[in-house]
Design a protein around this motif. Structure first.
Motif, PDB file in Angstrom:
ATOM      1  N   ALA A 165       0.838  -1.208   0.000  1.00  0.00           N
ATOM      2  CA  ALA A 165       0.000   0.000   0.000  1.00  0.00           C
ATOM      3  C   ALA A 165       0.871   1.255   0.000  1.00  0.00           C
ATOM      4  O   ALA A 165       0.569   2.241  -0.685  1.00  0.00           O
ATOM      5  CB  ALA A 165      -0.919  -0.013   1.216  1.00  0.00           C
ATOM      6  N   GLU A 166       1.968   1.227   0.758  1.00  0.00           N
ATOM      7  CA  GLU A 166       2.879   2.380   0.771  1.00  0.00           C
ATOM      8  C   GLU A 166       3.545   2.563  -0.597  1.00  0.00           C
ATOM      9  O   GLU A 166       3.744   3.687  -1.063  1.00  0.00           O
ATOM     10  CB  GLU A 166       3.933   2.200   1.871  1.00  0.00           C
ATOM     11  N   LYS A 167       3.892   1.442  -1.226  1.00  0.00           N
ATOM     12  CA  LYS A 167       4.484   1.533  -2.573  1.00  0.00           C
ATOM     13  C   LYS A 167       3.495   2.152  -3.561  1.00  0.00           C
ATOM     14  O   LYS A 167       3.859   3.015  -4.360  1.00  0.00           O
ATOM     15  CB  LYS A 167       4.888   0.146  -3.071  1.00  0.00           C
ATOM     16  N   ALA A 168       2.241   1.725  -3.477  1.00  0.00           N
ATOM     17  CA  ALA A 168       1.217   2.259  -4.383  1.00  0.00           C
ATOM     18  C   ALA A 168       1.042   3.752  -4.157  1.00  0.00           C
ATOM     19  O   ALA A 168       0.883   4.523  -5.112  1.00  0.00           O
ATOM     20  CB  ALA A 168      -0.099   1.517  -4.174  1.00  0.00           C
ATOM     21  N   ALA A 169       1.111   4.189  -2.890  1.00  0.00           N
ATOM     22  CA  ALA A 169       0.956   5.613  -2.590  1.00  0.00           C
ATOM     23  C   ALA A 169       2.137   6.416  -3.128  1.00  0.00           C
ATOM     24  O   ALA A 169       1.958   7.524  -3.656  1.00  0.00           O
ATOM     25  CB  ALA A 169       0.811   5.804  -1.078  1.00  0.00           C
ATOM     26  N   MET A 170       3.347   5.858  -3.014  1.00  0.00           N
ATOM     27  CA  MET A 170       4.524   6.571  -3.542  1.00  0.00           C
ATOM     28  C   MET A 170       4.446   6.689  -5.062  1.00  0.00           C
ATOM     29  O   MET A 170       4.800   7.717  -5.634  1.00  0.00           O
ATOM     30  CB  MET A 170       5.807   5.847  -3.139  1.00  0.00           C
ATOM     31  N   LEU A 171       3.994   5.619  -5.700  1.00  0.00           N
ATOM     32  CA  LEU A 171       3.848   5.640  -7.150  1.00  0.00           C
ATOM     33  C   LEU A 171       2.826   6.701  -7.555  1.00  0.00           C
ATOM     34  O   LEU A 171       3.071   7.517  -8.451  1.00  0.00           O
ATOM     35  CB  LEU A 171       3.422   4.254  -7.640  1.00  0.00           C
TER      36      LEU A 171
ATOM     37  N   LEU B 117       3.836  10.418  -7.753  1.00  0.00           N
ATOM     38  CA  LEU B 117       4.700  10.920  -8.825  1.00  0.00           C
ATOM     39  C   LEU B 117       3.863  11.682  -9.848  1.00  0.00           C
ATOM     40  O   LEU B 117       2.694  11.371 -10.055  1.00  0.00           O
ATOM     41  CB  LEU B 117       5.399   9.750  -9.530  1.00  0.00           C
ATOM     42  N   PRO B 118       4.463  12.684 -10.516  1.00  0.00           N
ATOM     43  CA  PRO B 118       3.734  13.357 -11.601  1.00  0.00           C
ATOM     44  C   PRO B 118       3.576  12.407 -12.799  1.00  0.00           C
ATOM     45  O   PRO B 118       4.332  11.447 -12.935  1.00  0.00           O
ATOM     46  CB  PRO B 118       4.636  14.542 -11.941  1.00  0.00           C
ATOM     47  N   ALA B 119       2.600  12.697 -13.666  1.00  0.00           N
ATOM     48  CA  ALA B 119       2.461  11.957 -14.920  1.00  0.00           C
ATOM     49  C   ALA B 119       3.696  12.228 -15.782  1.00  0.00           C
ATOM     50  O   ALA B 119       4.226  13.341 -15.736  1.00  0.00           O
ATOM     51  CB  ALA B 119       1.196  12.404 -15.644  1.00  0.00           C
ATOM     52  N   PRO B 120       4.163  11.276 -16.571  1.00  0.00           N
ATOM     53  CA  PRO B 120       3.615   9.935 -16.789  1.00  0.00           C
ATOM     54  C   PRO B 120       4.166   8.891 -15.815  1.00  0.00           C
ATOM     55  O   PRO B 120       3.802   7.737 -15.891  1.00  0.00           O
ATOM     56  CB  PRO B 120       4.111   9.609 -18.211  1.00  0.00           C
ATOM     57  N   TYR B 121       5.025   9.319 -14.877  1.00  0.00           N
ATOM     58  CA  TYR B 121       5.741   8.350 -14.042  1.00  0.00           C
ATOM     59  C   TYR B 121       4.789   7.586 -13.115  1.00  0.00           C
ATOM     60  O   TYR B 121       5.058   6.461 -12.722  1.00  0.00           O
ATOM     61  CB  TYR B 121       6.841   9.050 -13.233  1.00  0.00           C
ATOM     62  N   ASN B 122       3.659   8.240 -12.754  1.00  0.00           N
ATOM     63  CA  ASN B 122       2.694   7.582 -11.868  1.00  0.00           C
ATOM     64  C   ASN B 122       2.018   6.387 -12.537  1.00  0.00           C
ATOM     65  O   ASN B 122       1.372   5.585 -11.868  1.00  0.00           O
ATOM     66  CB  ASN B 122       1.653   8.585 -11.359  1.00  0.00           C
ATOM     67  N   ALA B 123       2.195   6.270 -13.866  1.00  0.00           N
ATOM     68  CA  ALA B 123       1.654   5.105 -14.577  1.00  0.00           C
ATOM     69  C   ALA B 123       2.755   4.085 -14.869  1.00  0.00           C
ATOM     70  O   ALA B 123       2.585   3.188 -15.686  1.00  0.00           O
ATOM     71  CB  ALA B 123       0.987   5.543 -15.877  1.00  0.00           C
TER      72      ALA B 123
ATOM     73  N   LYS C 278      11.666   5.324  -7.424  1.00  0.00           N
ATOM     74  CA  LYS C 278      10.901   6.074  -6.421  1.00  0.00           C
ATOM     75  C   LYS C 278      10.362   5.131  -5.347  1.00  0.00           C
ATOM     76  O   LYS C 278      10.471   5.389  -4.147  1.00  0.00           O
ATOM     77  CB  LYS C 278       9.751   6.810  -7.111  1.00  0.00           C
ATOM     78  N   VAL C 279       9.800   4.018  -5.794  1.00  0.00           N
ATOM     79  CA  VAL C 279       9.177   3.087  -4.864  1.00  0.00           C
ATOM     80  C   VAL C 279      10.230   2.356  -4.016  1.00  0.00           C
ATOM     81  O   VAL C 279      10.024   2.094  -2.829  1.00  0.00           O
ATOM     82  CB  VAL C 279       8.291   2.098  -5.655  1.00  0.00           C
ATOM     83  N   GLU C 280      11.373   2.063  -4.608  1.00  0.00           N
ATOM     84  CA  GLU C 280      12.401   1.309  -3.890  1.00  0.00           C
ATOM     85  C   GLU C 280      13.297   2.187  -3.023  1.00  0.00           C
ATOM     86  O   GLU C 280      13.926   1.695  -2.091  1.00  0.00           O
ATOM     87  CB  GLU C 280      13.280   0.535  -4.887  1.00  0.00           C
ATOM     88  N   THR C 281      13.422   3.472  -3.348  1.00  0.00           N
ATOM     89  CA  THR C 281      14.389   4.309  -2.631  1.00  0.00           C
ATOM     90  C   THR C 281      13.732   5.511  -1.967  1.00  0.00           C
ATOM     91  O   THR C 281      14.411   6.300  -1.327  1.00  0.00           O
ATOM     92  CB  THR C 281      15.486   4.856  -3.573  1.00  0.00           C
ATOM     93  N   GLY C 282      12.416   5.651  -2.123  1.00  0.00           N
ATOM     94  CA  GLY C 282      11.768   6.886  -1.686  1.00  0.00           C
ATOM     95  C   GLY C 282      11.245   6.861  -0.274  1.00  0.00           C
ATOM     96  O   GLY C 282      10.742   7.865   0.205  1.00  0.00           O
ATOM     97  N   TYR C 283      11.333   5.727   0.383  1.00  0.00           N
ATOM     98  CA  TYR C 283      10.766   5.679   1.722  1.00  0.00           C
ATOM     99  C   TYR C 283      11.747   6.242   2.746  1.00  0.00           C
ATOM    100  O   TYR C 283      12.945   6.294   2.527  1.00  0.00           O
ATOM    101  CB  TYR C 283      10.313   4.267   2.082  1.00  0.00           C
ATOM    102  N   LYS C 284      11.212   6.689   3.840  1.00  0.00           N
ATOM    103  CA  LYS C 284      12.011   7.441   4.815  1.00  0.00           C
ATOM    104  C   LYS C 284      12.807   6.519   5.730  1.00  0.00           C
ATOM    105  O   LYS C 284      12.314   5.498   6.172  1.00  0.00           O
ATOM    106  CB  LYS C 284      11.090   8.297   5.684  1.00  0.00           C
ATOM    107  N   THR C 285      14.029   6.933   6.050  1.00  0.00           N
ATOM    108  CA  THR C 285      14.798   6.195   7.051  1.00  0.00           C
ATOM    109  C   THR C 285      14.355   6.626   8.441  1.00  0.00           C
ATOM    110  O   THR C 285      13.802   7.702   8.622  1.00  0.00           O
ATOM    111  CB  THR C 285      16.305   6.473   6.917  1.00  0.00           C
ATOM    112  N   THR C 286      14.620   5.786   9.412  1.00  0.00           N
ATOM    113  CA  THR C 286      14.262   6.058  10.800  1.00  0.00           C
ATOM    114  C   THR C 286      14.857   7.396  11.227  1.00  0.00           C
ATOM    115  O   THR C 286      16.027   7.659  10.983  1.00  0.00           O
ATOM    116  CB  THR C 286      14.842   4.967  11.718  1.00  0.00           C
TER     117      THR C 286
END
Ligand code: HEC
Length: 135
Positions: free
Chosen positions: A12-18, A21-27, A125-133
């Motif tokens: 679910a977090e991956k889907a939200a990060m995707l 993103l602005p178009a067209p990257y969100n697709a 974005k999905v693999e590297t965009g999440y926040k570190t502690t």
């Protein structure tokens, strides 16, 4: 002591990060992005705290100044580029690193296929965009 690595994002977090993103990257097609990223893996790790190889670790690259990791020896061109990485900057960089930023030292011919670029950017974005502690 080093902070423990953050937990990997949920689907679910991956889907939200995707979606953020602005178009067209969100697709973007994350599976195709993963395949396209195989061309980067010989030089880049993407996990939090992953080692620098020929190229710098890419965890957290979105929203980061170009050439900003202390422990990696960038070219002068990238170190002094003075911009922040976002999807469009990555798109131009990955299309042709040499012409986008003359004098950089990423010896990569570029991803000529626009769909592969869209998908690899979405994957990153999905693999590297999440926040570190603690960030
Ligand atoms: C042959 C090795 C190699 C390959 C393959 C490669 N890179 Fe790089 N990459 C580098 C090097 C070296 C640098 C540092 C360039 C400099 O300092 O001028 C770099 C820099 C970068 C940066 C800038 C990071 C920062 O901290 O500013 C990004 C983003 C990037 N690469 C993404 C990719 C992606 C995505 C791919 C695959 C599509 C890829 N690279 C393929 C070697 C490579």
């Amino acid at each position: 002591p080093k902070a423990p690595p953050p937990p990997a994002p949920t689907e679910a977090e991956k889907a939200a990060m995707l979606a953020a993103l602005p178009a067209p990257y969100n697709a973007g097609d994350l599976e195709n992005g993963r395949r396209a990223f195989a061309r980067c893996r010989s030089c880049h790790t993407i996990t939090p705290g992953g080692p620098n190889m020929a190229g710098p670790n890419l965890y957290g690259v979105f929203g980061r100044q170009a050439g900003a990791l202390d422990k990696y020896s960038y070219s002068h061109a990238l170190r002094s580029a003075g911009f922040t990485w976002d999807a469009d900057k990555l798109d131009h960089w990955l299309e042709n690193p040499r012409t986008f930023l003359p004098g950089n030292k990423m010896t990569f011919a570029g991803l000529r296929d626009a769909t592969d670029r869209r998908d690899v950017i979405a994957f990153l974005k999905v693999e590297t965009g999440y926040k570190t502690t603690g960030e």
